[in-house]
Design an enzyme around this catalytic site. Structure first.
Site, PDB file in Angstrom:
ATOM      1  N   VAL A  11       8.265   1.533  15.384  1.00 56.03           N
ATOM      2  CA  VAL A  11       8.363  -0.291  15.469  1.00 56.03           C
ATOM      3  C   VAL A  11       8.788  -1.139  14.548  1.00 56.03           C
ATOM      4  CG1 VAL A  11       6.248  -0.103  16.672  1.00 56.03           C
ATOM      5  CG2 VAL A  11       6.253  -0.223  13.941  1.00 56.03           C
ATOM      6  N   LYS A  12       9.172  -0.475  13.503  1.00 52.87           N
ATOM      7  CA  LYS A  12       9.662  -1.116  12.386  1.00 52.87           C
ATOM      8  C   LYS A  12       8.794  -2.418  11.535  1.00 52.87           C
ATOM      9  CE  LYS A  12      14.254   0.306  12.985  1.00 52.87           C
ATOM     10  NZ  LYS A  12      14.440   0.975  14.732  1.00 52.87           N
ATOM     11  N   ARG A  13       7.474  -2.343  11.696  1.00 52.35           N
ATOM     12  CA  ARG A  13       6.714  -3.230  10.885  1.00 52.35           C
ATOM     13  C   ARG A  13       6.793  -3.549   9.361  1.00 52.35           C
ATOM     14  NH1 ARG A  13       6.955  -3.441  16.100  1.00 52.35           N
ATOM     15  NH2 ARG A  13       5.492  -4.737  17.455  1.00 52.35           N
TER      16      ARG A  13
END
Lengths: 299, 299
Positions: free
Chosen positions: B109-111
């Protein structure tokens, strides 16, 4: 498509509303007005559908009451993702509602990935949506941003790339000094300048903007001068501590070119102001609008 | 909760499957097997529900066929978000299916955001889900990561923080050299070391991992030595060009501590191999598994 370049859309909205205010939609159940929570049966146990219904009534009310005070609505998608599928559907409905009420709509998604994945994110968050612009993370460099830049050039969409964020630990990476003498955030600012070339609208502002936190006034003022024609999205006002006086230098000499976000201080103004939650939110936003208009040298 | 620390969960899966393979679920309609697209009526016009049904059959088939070859399933959420609400629901169903089949499940998700927003993202992507670990972006610094670290310490969840990514333009920011002589990515690697202290499981590996692209073998080998005990998620194998020989030095001296992701080369192996798409995917994954096992000095 000069009439639909994002720089023009944003600056037109600021003039039309005489407002630099971006209201942030960051819904959190524990902060919602008690009478609204009660009306939706959210006293103790509750399911996600009741929460979504409560959020929708609250956020719709906020949008309606702020229509003369705020130029921009920034939806923080994290708070919608936290409600799962029903929250994601609510995000889409609130985007459409905000657009139909005449707000400039920013999807605060802060996505960033390799090129093929960025293409999927751009499709998800811009194509066929009522979102005017999204926020992006620069860590991957240009190939991860290019799918969004294509939509800036071809579809009149906008992006705001993280340059200097408003949070206390932003310095850990962003303020590191490179061998060139530039900080990391100045290096990113220069890249944002290069990436946005040729995306100017009739008012001289580009479709490729920057996020510059209002909590670092000196750095912010320097970044305003470093990135002429780059629209700024300024978080940190209100609950995070930035004041209108601090932010005045983030506007250009015409008193425009930046919008300033506040979420909790507006949404939950009922906690410190008299009256109905709608009235409290409107009063808070009106006061912010006037303070920013003055700080921009416009009144 | 030593039995459920993420470092142990990951290393146990590598040993049990004798595999360092992470299969990336990056579904793209145009790449799906033609017979599957036809079966779902996706020749010309189609609606999102038909696409979701087609993806679900395809991805479920991939999960079933790879159960002896892959230790990890990494879902790239961008491709699900691109299908809107129905795609988001499919993401949740595929997470559960992968977990139930015994895979370690990574939500790619690379939040990354400020602390209060990061708390909402952590709630969305870890709490009450069948996801074992998520990928995160370090640009905001530690206060934007802390809500995830709390779930590492308290709930046995894992995170992989972007250090050096696999894409061509990763150098634009990540390879910049600081005044200290370190690159930006080395600076982030040192922060990852500090952030993960005390999250070691019984096998000596931590819950705070790093993303290190397989397309930069020298930098990757140096990062392996720089971050002992930090589990690595290595993208870039296959379609992006990294080979098993390049990746050997990303394993530790016991031949473990890293999982290697491949998406398109496995998912769409039917385009270059004979036979059914399931068989083609399994053969491709088996070949990758064996090549990595050898490169790790295990066979």
């Amino acid at each position: 498509m000069s009439g639909s370049s994002f720089g023009d859309i944003l600056l037109d909205a600021i003039e039309r509303k005489r407002s630099h205010v971006a209201v942030g939609l960051d819904p959190e159940l524990s902060l919602l007005p008690p009478e609204l929570r009660s009306a939706h049966g959210l006293a103790e146990d509750h399911d996600d559908h009741a929460v979504v219904a409560c959020y929708e009534e609250f956020l719709t009310g906020i949008l309606e009451t702020l229509v003369d005070e705020a130029a921009v609505v920034k939806l923080q998608i994290a708070y919608f993702e936290a409600l799962g599928v029903a929250g994601y559907a609510l995000y889409e409905r609130m985007v459409r509602a905000a657009n139909e009420m005449g707000y400039v709509v920013i999807g605060d998604v802060k996505r960033g990935d390799i090129g093929s994945t960025a293409e999927a994110y751009a499709k998800a968050h811009l194509d066929g949506t009522a979102v005017h612009a999204v926020t992006l993370n620069p860590y991957f460099g240009s190939d991860g941003l290019e799918p969004f830049f294509r939509r800036v050039r071809e579809d009149g969409k906008g992006v705001f790339i993280l340059v200097k964020t408003s949070n206390p630990s932003s310095a850990e990476l962003q303020d590191q000094v490179l061998g060139s003498g530039k900080t990391v955030f100045e290096h990113v600012a220069d890249a944002v300048n290069a990436w946005g070339e040729g995306t100017e609208g009739a008012r001289g502002y580009r479709g490729v903007g920057a996020v510059v936190g209002g909590t670092h006034p000196e750095q912010g003022a320097a970044l305003r001068l470093r990135m002429p024609g780059v629209p700024l999205l300024v978080p940190g006002y209100g609950a995070q501590g930035a004041k209108a006086e601090d932010i005045g230098r983030l506007f250009d000499r015409d008193g425009t070119g930046a919008v300033v976000n506040s979420a909790r201080a507006i949404l939950y103004a009922y906690r410190t102001r008299e009256g109905d939650w709608r009235d409290a939110a409107r009063q808070e936003a009106a006061q912010m609008r006037e303070a920013l208009w003055r700080a921009a040298g416009r009144a």
